[in-house]
Design an enzyme around this catalytic site. Structure first.
Site, PDB file in Angstrom:
ATOM      1  N   HIS A   1       0.838  -1.196   0.000  1.00 45.64           N
ATOM      2  CA  HIS A   1       0.000   0.000   0.000  1.00 45.64           C
ATOM      3  C   HIS A   1       0.873   1.247   0.000  1.00 45.64           C
ATOM      4  CE1 HIS A   1       0.988  -0.552   4.231  1.00 45.64           C
ATOM      5  NE2 HIS A   1       0.464   0.617   4.552  1.00 45.64           N
TER       6      HIS A   1
ATOM      7  N   HIS B   1       1.660   3.832   1.872  1.00 45.87           N
ATOM      8  CA  HIS B   1       2.083   4.571   3.054  1.00 45.87           C
ATOM      9  C   HIS B   1       3.602   4.656   2.968  1.00 45.87           C
ATOM     10  CE1 HIS B   1      -1.658   4.077   5.863  1.00 45.87           C
ATOM     11  NE2 HIS B   1      -1.687   5.203   5.174  1.00 45.87           N
TER      12      HIS B   1
ATOM     13  N   ASP C   1       6.202   4.524   4.769  1.00 44.24           N
ATOM     14  CA  ASP C   1       7.139   3.561   5.372  1.00 44.24           C
ATOM     15  C   ASP C   1       7.285   2.279   4.552  1.00 44.24           C
ATOM     16  OD1 ASP C   1       4.439   3.230   6.239  1.00 44.24           O
ATOM     17  OD2 ASP C   1       5.050   1.965   7.910  1.00 44.24           O
ATOM     18  N   HIS C   2       6.335   2.003   3.649  1.00 48.28           N
ATOM     19  CA  HIS C   2       6.395   0.767   2.863  1.00 48.28           C
ATOM     20  C   HIS C   2       6.918   0.987   1.442  1.00 48.28           C
ATOM     21  CE1 HIS C   2       3.981  -1.783   5.686  1.00 48.28           C
ATOM     22  NE2 HIS C   2       3.783  -0.569   6.171  1.00 48.28           N
TER      23      HIS C   2
ATOM     24  N   HIS D   1      -7.052  -2.097   5.740  1.00 44.33           N
ATOM     25  CA  HIS D   1      -6.205  -1.039   6.294  1.00 44.33           C
ATOM     26  C   HIS D   1      -6.873   0.315   6.048  1.00 44.33           C
ATOM     27  CE1 HIS D   1      -2.585   0.495   7.976  1.00 44.33           C
ATOM     28  NE2 HIS D   1      -2.019   0.902   6.864  1.00 44.33           N
TER      29      HIS D   1
ATOM     30  N   ASP E   1       0.016  -4.157   6.119  1.00 43.55           N
ATOM     31  CA  ASP E   1      -0.718  -3.554   7.243  1.00 43.55           C
ATOM     32  C   ASP E   1      -2.197  -3.920   7.136  1.00 43.55           C
ATOM     33  OD1 ASP E   1       1.716  -2.422   7.621  1.00 43.55           O
ATOM     34  OD2 ASP E   1       1.034  -0.331   7.545  1.00 43.55           O
TER      35      ASP E   1
ATOM     36  N   HIS F   1       6.585  -5.697  11.794  1.00 47.51           N
ATOM     37  CA  HIS F   1       5.957  -4.375  11.758  1.00 47.51           C
ATOM     38  C   HIS F   1       5.568  -3.954  13.183  1.00 47.51           C
ATOM     39  CE1 HIS F   1       2.997  -1.233  10.532  1.00 47.51           C
ATOM     40  NE2 HIS F   1       3.709  -1.161   9.429  1.00 47.51           N
TER      41      HIS F   1
HETATM   42 ZN   LIG Z   1       3.095   0.316   7.976  1.00 41.77          ZN
HETATM   43 ZN   LIG Z   2       0.038   1.498   6.522  1.00 39.98          ZN
END
Ligand SMILES: [Zn+2]
Ligand SMILES: [Zn+2]
Length: 305
Positions: A63, A65, A67-68, A140, A210, A268
């Site tokens: 996804h 976001h 951080d990914h 998520h 997530d 995570h």
């Molecule tokens: Zn995350």
């Molecule tokens: Zn996320």
């Protein structure tokens, strides 16, 4: 046995810590790599694990976001500096391609290789040389996907007595037959199927990204040999898990139990926990075969018994 190794390159949620980088997991089998998520700084970890910038490779993004995802740009740039030429498979939400196009253009990153982009959607998203990759919707706060990476079927059990009876000498020819290839021996062509049993299923790795747990994900991950699951929170912070659309370690374990997977790896982790041993304890009450991921952890996945 063909080695299939799962290596954790980053295991923190949202923000890195001194010990943990942002989410990324690599699957390696016979020189082919599947990278799941691409947290910031991933290329450094990629190099320290000697994963090979020029490998046959697929990147699966769960996804959008930061951080990914943000590590993907640096990884692509490092691959270009290393003069990669092979196409790179990338699977993710549609807007991932837009982000890649805009950022590579703005930062003058001239890629030395083509990107073969697939939009993530439920079902089979890609077949590679060694794997079949499926996606399912995760639960998520933004559009998100979970993935199952399944090794293509392996040849059946090898019967040495059948090979001997057909006059195939032990050694290289046996190992070719064991791998499902045909050989020529004494002027005769021998097919693998003449000396092996029916093909057996390959190994299956599940990656949640997530998500909240869901009945759909229980079905999707059913029978995985290794399940890697969102374990952002401890049970005492369950309201936060519900509110932010993540899972607790116990919820991950409960799902692993229902999906009848062989082994669960929690990852995570929220940066609020300096130790994750209590999260592992909470999970093992539901699913004993649970371990906590850490950066650099590598697990060899065996074939099911
Ligand atoms: Zn995350
Ligand atoms: Zn996320």
């Amino acid at each position: 046995m063909v080695r299939l190794a799962v290596t954790f390159l980053g295991t923190s949620a949202a923000a890195p810590t001194a010990e943990r980088g942002l989410p990324s997991v690599a699957i390696k089998r016979e020189g082919e790599i599947v990278l799941m998520d691409s947290g910031e700084g991933v290329q450094r970890r990629f190099l320290s694990e000697s994963l090979g910038l020029g490998s046959d490779m697929t990147v699966l993004i769960t996804h959008l976001h930061g951080d990914h995802v943000t590590g993907l740009l640096g990884l692509l740039q490092t691959m270009s500096l290393a003069q990669r030429h092979k196409p790179l498979n990338v699977v993710g939400p549609a807007r991932l391609l837009k982000w890649l196009e805009v950022t590579t253009e703005l930062l003058h990153i001239g890629l030395t290789f083509p990107i073969s982009f697939r939009v993530a959607k439920p079902g089979v998203v890609l077949r590679t040389g060694g794997f079949r990759i499926r996606a399912a919707r995760a639960a998520h706060s933004v559009e998100a996907y979970s993935y199952v990476v399944e090794e293509l079927g392996r040849p059946g059990v090898f019967y040495p007595e059948k090979a001997k009876a057909l006059g195939v000498p032990e050694g290289k020819l046996w190992s070719r037959l064991q791998k499902g290839r045909s050989v020529t021996s004494g002027g005769k062509k021998i097919e693998s199927a003449q000396v092996t049993g029916p093909p057996r299923p390959g190994r299956k790795i599940g990656y949640s990204g997530d998500t909240r747990p869901s009945a759909g994900l229980v079905r999707f991950f059913s029978g995985c040999d290794l399940l890697i699951f969102d374990s952002t929170f401890s049970g005492r912070d369950r309201e936060k898990a519900v509110e932010r659309k993540h899972s607790t370690s116990a919820e991950a374990a409960e799902l692993a139990r229902r999906a009848k997977v062989r082994q669960l790896v929690l990852t995570h982790f929220s940066a609020r926990y300096t130790s994750v041993s209590s999260l592992v304890r909470e999970a093992r009450r539901f699913f004993p075969d649970t371990v906590a991921a850490f950066d650099g952890l590598s697990i060899d996945v065996s074939y099911p018994a």
